[in-house]
Design a protein around this motif. Sequence first.
Motif, mmCIF file in Angstrom:
data_model
loop_
_atom_site.group_PDB
_atom_site.id
_atom_site.type_symbol
_atom_site.label_atom_id
_atom_site.label_comp_id
_atom_site.label_asym_id
_atom_site.label_seq_id
_atom_site.Cartn_x
_atom_site.Cartn_y
_atom_site.Cartn_z
ATOM 1 N N ARG A 1 5.440 8.777 18.482
ATOM 2 C CA ARG A 1 4.856 7.529 17.990
ATOM 3 C C ARG A 1 3.742 7.827 16.989
ATOM 4 N NH1 ARG A 1 2.703 4.523 23.122
ATOM 5 N NH2 ARG A 1 1.917 3.096 21.510
ATOM 6 N N VAL A 2 3.748 7.080 15.885
ATOM 7 C CA VAL A 2 2.644 7.211 14.928
ATOM 8 C C VAL A 2 1.480 6.360 15.410
ATOM 9 C CG1 VAL A 2 4.126 7.724 12.964
ATOM 10 C CG2 VAL A 2 3.525 5.351 13.470
ATOM 11 N N VAL A 3 0.361 6.493 14.719
ATOM 12 C CA VAL A 3 -0.884 5.905 15.203
ATOM 13 C C VAL A 3 -0.860 4.380 15.223
ATOM 14 C CG1 VAL A 3 -3.343 5.690 14.698
ATOM 15 C CG2 VAL A 3 -2.238 7.914 14.551
ATOM 16 N N SER A 4 -0.241 3.732 14.229
ATOM 17 C CA SER A 4 -0.325 2.280 14.170
ATOM 18 C C SER A 4 0.889 1.677 13.489
ATOM 19 C CB SER A 4 -1.589 1.845 13.415
ATOM 20 O OG SER A 4 -1.454 2.134 12.035
ATOM 21 N N LYS A 5 1.079 0.376 13.745
ATOM 22 C CA LYS A 5 2.140 -0.377 13.081
ATOM 23 C C LYS A 5 1.911 -0.391 11.581
ATOM 24 C CE LYS A 5 5.709 -3.153 12.947
ATOM 25 N NZ LYS A 5 7.079 -2.628 13.233
ATOM 26 N N GLN A 6 0.663 -0.390 11.183
ATOM 27 C CA GLN A 6 0.333 -0.377 9.766
ATOM 28 C C GLN A 6 0.959 0.829 9.065
ATOM 29 O OE1 GLN A 6 -3.677 0.720 8.479
ATOM 30 N NE2 GLN A 6 -3.793 -1.190 7.333
ATOM 31 N N GLN A 7 0.901 1.999 9.710
ATOM 32 C CA GLN A 7 1.474 3.194 9.094
ATOM 33 C C GLN A 7 2.998 3.110 9.030
ATOM 34 O OE1 GLN A 7 -0.140 7.025 10.208
ATOM 35 N NE2 GLN A 7 -2.084 6.100 10.821
ATOM 36 N N ASP A 8 3.608 2.485 10.020
ATOM 37 C CA ASP A 8 5.057 2.256 9.958
ATOM 38 C C ASP A 8 5.410 1.428 8.725
ATOM 39 O OD1 ASP A 8 5.870 3.670 12.202
ATOM 40 O OD2 ASP A 8 5.595 1.967 13.547
ATOM 41 N N ASN A 9 4.640 0.363 8.495
ATOM 42 C CA ASN A 9 4.910 -0.511 7.354
ATOM 43 C C ASN A 9 4.649 0.192 6.029
ATOM 44 O OD1 ASN A 9 5.596 -2.612 9.068
ATOM 45 N ND2 ASN A 9 3.537 -3.493 9.083
ATOM 46 N N ARG A 10 3.641 1.067 6.009
ATOM 47 C CA ARG A 10 3.399 1.838 4.794
ATOM 48 C C ARG A 10 4.589 2.744 4.488
ATOM 49 N NH1 ARG A 10 -2.690 3.837 6.338
ATOM 50 N NH2 ARG A 10 -3.783 1.896 5.893
ATOM 51 N N GLU A 11 5.140 3.327 5.534
ATOM 52 C CA GLU A 11 6.291 4.203 5.323
ATOM 53 C C GLU A 11 7.483 3.429 4.766
ATOM 54 O OE1 GLU A 11 9.230 7.340 7.688
ATOM 55 O OE2 GLU A 11 7.314 6.748 8.589
ATOM 56 N N MET B 1 3.669 13.893 6.126
ATOM 57 C CA MET B 1 3.006 14.374 7.336
ATOM 58 C C MET B 1 2.648 13.197 8.237
ATOM 59 S SD MET B 1 -0.545 16.564 7.696
ATOM 60 C CE MET B 1 -1.660 15.159 7.827
ATOM 61 N N LYS B 2 3.043 13.308 9.506
ATOM 62 C CA LYS B 2 2.744 12.259 10.479
ATOM 63 C C LYS B 2 1.953 12.857 11.639
ATOM 64 C CE LYS B 2 6.964 9.505 9.749
ATOM 65 N NZ LYS B 2 8.091 8.838 10.448
ATOM 66 N N ILE B 3 0.936 12.142 12.059
ATOM 67 C CA ILE B 3 0.217 12.493 13.273
ATOM 68 C C ILE B 3 0.788 11.628 14.390
ATOM 69 C CG2 ILE B 3 -2.029 12.630 14.398
ATOM 70 C CD1 ILE B 3 -1.821 14.479 12.023
ATOM 71 N N THR B 4 1.403 12.254 15.388
ATOM 72 C CA THR B 4 2.137 11.498 16.398
ATOM 73 C C THR B 4 1.794 11.946 17.818
ATOM 74 O OG1 THR B 4 4.008 13.049 16.416
ATOM 75 C CG2 THR B 4 4.092 11.244 14.820
ATOM 76 N N LYS B 5 2.175 11.106 18.751
ATOM 77 C CA LYS B 5 2.137 11.450 20.163
ATOM 78 C C LYS B 5 3.405 10.907 20.797
ATOM 79 C CE LYS B 5 -0.714 11.458 24.305
ATOM 80 N NZ LYS B 5 -2.037 11.084 24.903
ATOM 81 N N SER C 1 0.822 -1.199 0.000
ATOM 82 C CA SER C 1 0.000 0.000 0.000
ATOM 83 C C SER C 1 0.864 1.259 0.000
ATOM 84 C CB SER C 1 -0.928 -0.005 1.217
ATOM 85 O OG SER C 1 -1.736 1.143 1.249
ATOM 86 N N GLY C 2 1.887 1.284 0.841
ATOM 87 C CA GLY C 2 2.789 2.437 0.881
ATOM 88 C C GLY C 2 3.572 2.601 -0.401
ATOM 89 N N TYR C 3 3.997 1.494 -0.973
ATOM 90 C CA TYR C 3 4.732 1.514 -2.238
ATOM 91 C C TYR C 3 3.847 2.078 -3.349
ATOM 92 C CZ TYR C 3 8.290 -0.289 -5.515
ATOM 93 O OH TYR C 3 9.285 -0.404 -6.461
ATOM 94 N N PHE C 4 2.598 1.603 -3.388
ATOM 95 C CA PHE C 4 1.632 2.066 -4.380
ATOM 96 C C PHE C 4 1.322 3.549 -4.191
ATOM 97 C CE2 PHE C 4 -2.876 2.900 -5.351
ATOM 98 C CZ PHE C 4 -2.904 2.590 -6.696
ATOM 99 N N ALA C 5 1.149 3.969 -2.936
ATOM 100 C CA ALA C 5 0.834 5.371 -2.653
ATOM 101 C C ALA C 5 1.946 6.289 -3.161
ATOM 102 C CB ALA C 5 0.629 5.573 -1.155
ATOM 103 N N ALA C 6 3.188 5.887 -2.928
ATOM 104 C CA ALA C 6 4.321 6.695 -3.400
ATOM 105 C C ALA C 6 4.336 6.775 -4.924
ATOM 106 C CB ALA C 6 5.631 6.082 -2.894
ATOM 107 N N ARG C 7 4.046 5.659 -5.562
ATOM 108 C CA ARG C 7 4.032 5.647 -7.028
ATOM 109 C C ARG C 7 2.970 6.595 -7.573
ATOM 110 N NH1 ARG C 7 3.193 0.296 -10.916
ATOM 111 N NH2 ARG C 7 3.514 1.390 -12.895
ATOM 112 N N MET C 8 1.778 6.599 -6.976
ATOM 113 C CA MET C 8 0.717 7.484 -7.431
ATOM 114 C C MET C 8 1.076 8.951 -7.190
ATOM 115 S SD MET C 8 -1.530 5.544 -8.847
ATOM 116 C CE MET C 8 -0.079 4.582 -9.358
#
Length: 362
Positions: free
Chosen positions: A210-220, A203-207, A182-189
């Motif tokens: 830390r980002v919101v989820s492991k999923q977003q880490d993998n997308r990055e 842009m990251k939403i963090t606290k 998903s992250g690879y595809f997003a970058a390509r688009m």
Amino acid sequence: MHTQYTEYMAEKITIKDIAAFAGVSAGTVDRVLHNRPNVSAKAREKVEKALKEQNYQPNVYASALAYNRSYHFSLVLPKHEQVAYWEEIEQGVRMEVETRKDFNISVDMFYYRRFEDSSFVEQTEQCLANNPDGVVLVPVDLELTRQFTDQLHARHIPFVLLDSYMPDLKPLSFFGQDSFCSGYFAARMLMLIASHDKEIALMKITKNGRVVSKQQDNREVGLRHYMKDHFPAVKIITIELPFDGTRQQYDSLLEAFFKDHPDIHHCITLGSKAHVMGDFLLRTNRRETQIMGYDMVKKNAECLRQGSISFLIAQHAYQQGYSSMDALFKAIVLKKKIQPVNYMPIELLTRENVDFYRRTQL
């Protein structure tokens, strides 16, 4: 004609028919079908042979209804706003429960606050206290989630994971996107419209970093792999915005960011908050800058229609919720085998096709 007739007859075969073919009682056939004791080896062999020869297909729905018991499931997910990504998941779960209401199914909701480990522990303890038959779970970090899922395994309670795939936890099943792809595809688009840029923003939403989820880490990881493979000279400039920030805080941080980086005209975020920057770009009339993000939530869709968001990737959250609860139903009530990994489509939305997107389509 012969094949059609045979298939028709197979559909009409009953337990009494199998008993007659095998030369045993209907009760013996029933015990074999449900793997119950008190069946001799010879009788079992006769029944299994008859079942195979007659291509008997049991009516699992009728059997489950006849069993006449109640099933209590749980959904553990982040506390959320209305019309947000998690709200769609919850709606999908509730629709599946409504669809299966004849089977006496109910679901309890447990909402934990993101970034608060104590809240996750509290809600999962309450979930365990209810002794559910099955659980749909949006995990947090691996080790904290493992403390909960280890207890589920100890009690032989199956669970389905959403959002982040953590195979080490040994879930019954997973529903969500392949985060890396998903992250690879997003970058390509994104780079279709930013191919001449020297810098892009992430842009990251963090606290507390830390980002919101492991999923977003993998997308990055997927995004950075694409950029390294195809646009190694393009700099990725990160801007972090607080998870619980106000509009005033966001405006101040974004104003300073664009002042420091005047050459940035394209931004990507790997979560559902693209509208934070999209709204800022519209209000400050920065029409030369666009953002790409995830999820067909209302605020994102509005920015997409007005042009500050160029692309959105839809995750079919409603379908995830519906399908995850359906997997529990089929595994626990109907005793069916469940596919362990179920990747959602990576669907690209633009201003031109957003109105045709059906979030509730299954």
